[in-house]
Design a protein around this motif. Structure first.
Motif, PDB file in Angstrom:
ATOM      1  N   ALA A 130       0.835  -1.204   0.000  1.00 12.21           N
ATOM      2  CA  ALA A 130       0.000   0.000   0.000  1.00 12.21           C
ATOM      3  C   ALA A 130       0.869   1.254   0.000  1.00 12.21           C
ATOM      4  O   ALA A 130       0.599   2.219  -0.724  1.00 12.21           O
ATOM      5  CB  ALA A 130      -0.937  -0.005   1.207  1.00 12.21           C
ATOM      6  N   CYS A 131       1.924   1.228   0.804  1.00  9.50           N
ATOM      7  CA  CYS A 131       2.859   2.353   0.796  1.00  9.50           C
ATOM      8  C   CYS A 131       3.526   2.477  -0.570  1.00  9.50           C
ATOM      9  O   CYS A 131       3.736   3.587  -1.078  1.00  9.50           O
ATOM     10  CB  CYS A 131       3.921   2.163   1.880  1.00  9.50           C
ATOM     11  SG  CYS A 131       3.292   2.169   3.573  1.00  9.50           S
ATOM     12  N   GLY A 132       3.837   1.346  -1.164  1.00  8.96           N
ATOM     13  CA  GLY A 132       4.492   1.361  -2.464  1.00  8.96           C
ATOM     14  C   GLY A 132       3.622   1.939  -3.561  1.00  8.96           C
ATOM     15  O   GLY A 132       4.105   2.717  -4.390  1.00  8.96           O
ATOM     16  N   VAL A 133       2.315   1.586  -3.578  1.00  7.77           N
ATOM     17  CA  VAL A 133       1.456   2.090  -4.660  1.00  7.77           C
ATOM     18  C   VAL A 133       1.162   3.579  -4.485  1.00  7.77           C
ATOM     19  O   VAL A 133       1.082   4.329  -5.468  1.00  7.77           O
ATOM     20  CB  VAL A 133       0.146   1.277  -4.753  1.00  7.77           C
ATOM     21  CG1 VAL A 133       0.443  -0.166  -5.114  1.00  7.77           C
ATOM     22  CG2 VAL A 133      -0.670   1.351  -3.471  1.00  7.77           C
ATOM     23  N   VAL A 134       1.014   4.020  -3.249  1.00  5.91           N
ATOM     24  CA  VAL A 134       0.738   5.441  -3.027  1.00  5.91           C
ATOM     25  C   VAL A 134       1.960   6.283  -3.360  1.00  5.91           C
ATOM     26  O   VAL A 134       1.852   7.359  -3.965  1.00  5.91           O
ATOM     27  CB  VAL A 134       0.280   5.685  -1.576  1.00  5.91           C
ATOM     28  CG1 VAL A 134       0.194   7.183  -1.286  1.00  5.91           C
ATOM     29  CG2 VAL A 134      -1.079   5.036  -1.325  1.00  5.91           C
ATOM     30  N   LEU A 135       3.128   5.802  -2.987  1.00  3.65           N
ATOM     31  CA  LEU A 135       4.367   6.542  -3.248  1.00  3.65           C
ATOM     32  C   LEU A 135       4.936   6.254  -4.634  1.00  3.65           C
ATOM     33  O   LEU A 135       5.941   6.850  -5.019  1.00  3.65           O
ATOM     34  CB  LEU A 135       5.417   6.185  -2.186  1.00  3.65           C
ATOM     35  CG  LEU A 135       5.061   6.550  -0.731  1.00  3.65           C
ATOM     36  CD1 LEU A 135       6.138   6.030   0.211  1.00  3.65           C
ATOM     37  CD2 LEU A 135       4.883   8.049  -0.585  1.00  3.65           C
ATOM     38  N   ASP A 136       4.300   5.327  -5.358  1.00  5.91           N
ATOM     39  CA  ASP A 136       4.795   4.897  -6.673  1.00  5.91           C
ATOM     40  C   ASP A 136       6.244   4.434  -6.578  1.00  5.91           C
ATOM     41  O   ASP A 136       7.094   4.778  -7.401  1.00  5.91           O
ATOM     42  CB  ASP A 136       4.672   6.041  -7.691  1.00  5.91           C
ATOM     43  CG  ASP A 136       4.829   5.554  -9.128  1.00  5.91           C
ATOM     44  OD1 ASP A 136       4.410   4.418  -9.411  1.00  5.91           O
ATOM     45  OD2 ASP A 136       5.386   6.300  -9.953  1.00  5.91           O
ATOM     46  N   ASN A 137       6.496   3.611  -5.551  1.00  5.87           N
ATOM     47  CA  ASN A 137       7.849   3.148  -5.254  1.00  5.87           C
ATOM     48  C   ASN A 137       7.972   1.673  -5.608  1.00  5.87           C
ATOM     49  O   ASN A 137       7.409   0.801  -4.944  1.00  5.87           O
ATOM     50  CB  ASN A 137       8.142   3.369  -3.763  1.00  5.87           C
ATOM     51  CG  ASN A 137       9.595   3.105  -3.411  1.00  5.87           C
ATOM     52  OD1 ASN A 137      10.171   2.121  -3.826  1.00  5.87           O
ATOM     53  ND2 ASN A 137      10.175   4.014  -2.639  1.00  5.87           N
ATOM     54  N   ALA A 138       8.724   1.379  -6.663  1.00  8.67           N
ATOM     55  CA  ALA A 138       8.852   0.002  -7.149  1.00  8.67           C
ATOM     56  C   ALA A 138       9.595  -0.881  -6.151  1.00  8.67           C
ATOM     57  O   ALA A 138       9.328  -2.083  -6.061  1.00  8.67           O
ATOM     58  CB  ALA A 138       9.577  -0.006  -8.487  1.00  8.67           C
ATOM     59  N   ILE A 139      10.521  -0.296  -5.391  1.00  8.73           N
ATOM     60  CA  ILE A 139      11.282  -1.084  -4.419  1.00  8.73           C
ATOM     61  C   ILE A 139      10.368  -1.633  -3.332  1.00  8.73           C
ATOM     62  O   ILE A 139      10.472  -2.796  -2.927  1.00  8.73           O
ATOM     63  CB  ILE A 139      12.407  -0.228  -3.807  1.00  8.73           C
ATOM     64  CG1 ILE A 139      13.428   0.148  -4.883  1.00  8.73           C
ATOM     65  CG2 ILE A 139      13.094  -0.976  -2.670  1.00  8.73           C
ATOM     66  CD1 ILE A 139      14.532   1.055  -4.394  1.00  8.73           C
ATOM     67  N   LEU A 140       9.446  -0.802  -2.850  1.00 15.20           N
ATOM     68  CA  LEU A 140       8.502  -1.260  -1.841  1.00 15.20           C
ATOM     69  C   LEU A 140       7.582  -2.347  -2.401  1.00 15.20           C
ATOM     70  O   LEU A 140       7.211  -3.288  -1.697  1.00 15.20           O
ATOM     71  CB  LEU A 140       7.672  -0.093  -1.314  1.00 15.20           C
ATOM     72  CG  LEU A 140       8.414   0.940  -0.467  1.00 15.20           C
ATOM     73  CD1 LEU A 140       7.488   2.084  -0.079  1.00 15.20           C
ATOM     74  CD2 LEU A 140       8.994   0.287   0.786  1.00 15.20           C
ATOM     75  N   ILE A 141       7.212  -2.214  -3.659  1.00 16.58           N
ATOM     76  CA  ILE A 141       6.367  -3.225  -4.298  1.00 16.58           C
ATOM     77  C   ILE A 141       7.090  -4.569  -4.351  1.00 16.58           C
ATOM     78  O   ILE A 141       6.531  -5.618  -4.006  1.00 16.58           O
ATOM     79  CB  ILE A 141       5.961  -2.782  -5.717  1.00 16.58           C
ATOM     80  CG1 ILE A 141       5.044  -1.556  -5.647  1.00 16.58           C
ATOM     81  CG2 ILE A 141       5.279  -3.911  -6.467  1.00 16.58           C
ATOM     82  CD1 ILE A 141       3.709  -1.821  -5.007  1.00 16.58           C
ATOM     83  N   VAL A 142       8.350  -4.543  -4.763  1.00 15.01           N
ATOM     84  CA  VAL A 142       9.134  -5.773  -4.830  1.00 15.01           C
ATOM     85  C   VAL A 142       9.297  -6.374  -3.434  1.00 15.01           C
ATOM     86  O   VAL A 142       9.178  -7.600  -3.251  1.00 15.01           O
ATOM     87  CB  VAL A 142      10.518  -5.505  -5.456  1.00 15.01           C
ATOM     88  CG1 VAL A 142      11.426  -6.723  -5.331  1.00 15.01           C
ATOM     89  CG2 VAL A 142      10.364  -5.124  -6.926  1.00 15.01           C
ATOM     90  N   GLY A 143       9.546  -5.529  -2.445  1.00 12.49           N
ATOM     91  CA  GLY A 143       9.674  -6.019  -1.073  1.00 12.49           C
ATOM     92  C   GLY A 143       8.398  -6.677  -0.584  1.00 12.49           C
ATOM     93  O   GLY A 143       8.430  -7.729   0.051  1.00 12.49           O
ATOM     94  N   ALA A 144       7.262  -6.061  -0.893  1.00 14.00           N
ATOM     95  CA  ALA A 144       5.975  -6.630  -0.488  1.00 14.00           C
ATOM     96  C   ALA A 144       5.732  -7.974  -1.156  1.00 14.00           C
ATOM     97  O   ALA A 144       5.228  -8.918  -0.545  1.00 14.00           O
ATOM     98  CB  ALA A 144       4.849  -5.660  -0.830  1.00 14.00           C
ATOM     99  N   MET A 145       6.096  -8.080  -2.435  1.00 13.67           N
ATOM    100  CA  MET A 145       5.933  -9.348  -3.150  1.00 13.67           C
ATOM    101  C   MET A 145       6.754 -10.456  -2.495  1.00 13.67           C
ATOM    102  O   MET A 145       6.299 -11.606  -2.393  1.00 13.67           O
ATOM    103  CB  MET A 145       6.364  -9.180  -4.604  1.00 13.67           C
ATOM    104  CG  MET A 145       5.440  -8.323  -5.458  1.00 13.67           C
ATOM    105  SD  MET A 145       6.153  -8.093  -7.119  1.00 13.67           S
ATOM    106  CE  MET A 145       4.806  -7.279  -7.968  1.00 13.67           C
TER     107      MET A 145
END
Length: 309
Positions: A130-145
């Protein structure tokens, strides 16, 4: 190589020993009569080539050793033995291609348990996403995955379909549905809290997000990637290369899609909620389909193309 430690009822020890001696690919057979106390029986230990393991385990179950005794299986990381090398050479097929179906069923059963730990991981993964999509941060998205544990239930469903285990299928489905439902509900509350603190804004969600817009815009590539990831994940489980699951986890957008749906729902954005939900369902379906077909293919190939002694 695999190490089998068996507790056998005394009246079936001779049959077990005979079965092991007749199995091509075994070595280091040891029998300790009367060593077991609970249950009472004899202790039988043997090393077996992985490619011969599934057939041996299946025949031991036919003798009722799993019901009246015990069958424990361990992977041998290192075996310095000429006999072990010869056993692997004599065993038909390749160890990397062999599937230990009982081990796979047990592993997916454990990974698809609806536990507090499972719920914690999938919820934390969704909140990170959720933090990744709001901030448009690909690193957070990968971490969440990478944190998300949802591949376990997905593999459990595929295994249950192939092995016709309805209880495992139901258990896995419940873990999957309840896990995502809890994770998304908590993430909605998390999003509302972050908005109240001024850390999330609707403008951020609605802005152009070149790095994360894909999570609510499903297309043909979404399904293709899910299928490829499902194949890779299933192969990593059946070949005991579980470390590759991290790579599989960061290949599909299950958790990020769920996170985006939850954040969008908290702001009343039905368009992104629907798109993200479709992305989530598409990926889940692709992984289950690919996993099931991969297991069926492995089963068919091993049955028809395995070298015979």
């Amino acid at each position: 190589m695999l190490h089998l430690r068996l507790i056998t009822p005394p009246d079936r020890t001779d049959a077990v020993v005979r079965l092991i001696e007749e199995t091509v690919g075994t070595a280091h057979l040891a029998v300790v009569p009367g060593a077991a106390r609970n249950p009472v029986g004899d202790l039988v230990m043997v090393d077996v080539a992985r490619e011969a393991g599934d057939e041996l385990i299946s025949e031991l179950c036919d003798l009722g050793i799993d019901a009246d005794g015990s069958i424990a299986v361990e992977d041998i990381d290192l075996s310095l033995s000429k006999r072990a090398e010869k056993a692997e050479e004599d065993a038909p097929g390749e160890g990397a291609d062999a599937v230990l179906w009982e081990q796979l069923s047990d592993a997916t059963h454990e990974e698809s348990t609806l536990s507090v730990t499972y719920l914690a991981f999938i919820t934390l993964a969704t909140m990170i996403a959720a933090c990744g999509v709001v901030l448009d941060n690909a690193i957070l998205i990968v971490g969440a995955m990478a944190v998300g544990p949802e591949f376990g239930p997905l593999a459990g469903i595929s295994t249950a379909l192939v092995r016709r285990r309805p209880r495992l299928a139901l258990r896995s489905l419940i873990a999957l549905l309840v896990g995502f439902a809890v994770a998304m509900a908590v993430t909605v509350l998390f999003s509302l809290l972050m908005d109240a603190l001024g850390l999330f804004t609707e403008a951020q969600l609605e802005a152009d997000r070149p790095n994360t817009a894909f999570v609510y815009a499903p297309d043909a590539f979404s399904f293709v990637v899910a299928v490829l990831a499902g194949i890779a994940g299933t192969l990593s489980l059946t070949s005991a290369k579980s470390g590759l699951l991290v790579g599989v986890a960061i290949s599909v957008t299950t958790v990020p899609a769920a996170a985006n749906a939850a954040v969008a729902l908290s702001y009343g954005d039905t368009s992104q909620t629907a798109g993200s939900t479709n992305q989530l369902l598409l990926n889940l379906a692709g992984i289950v389909l690919a996993g099931t077909l991969t297991l069926l293919t492995q089963k068919w190939l091993w049955r028809h193309f395995r070298p015979r002694t």
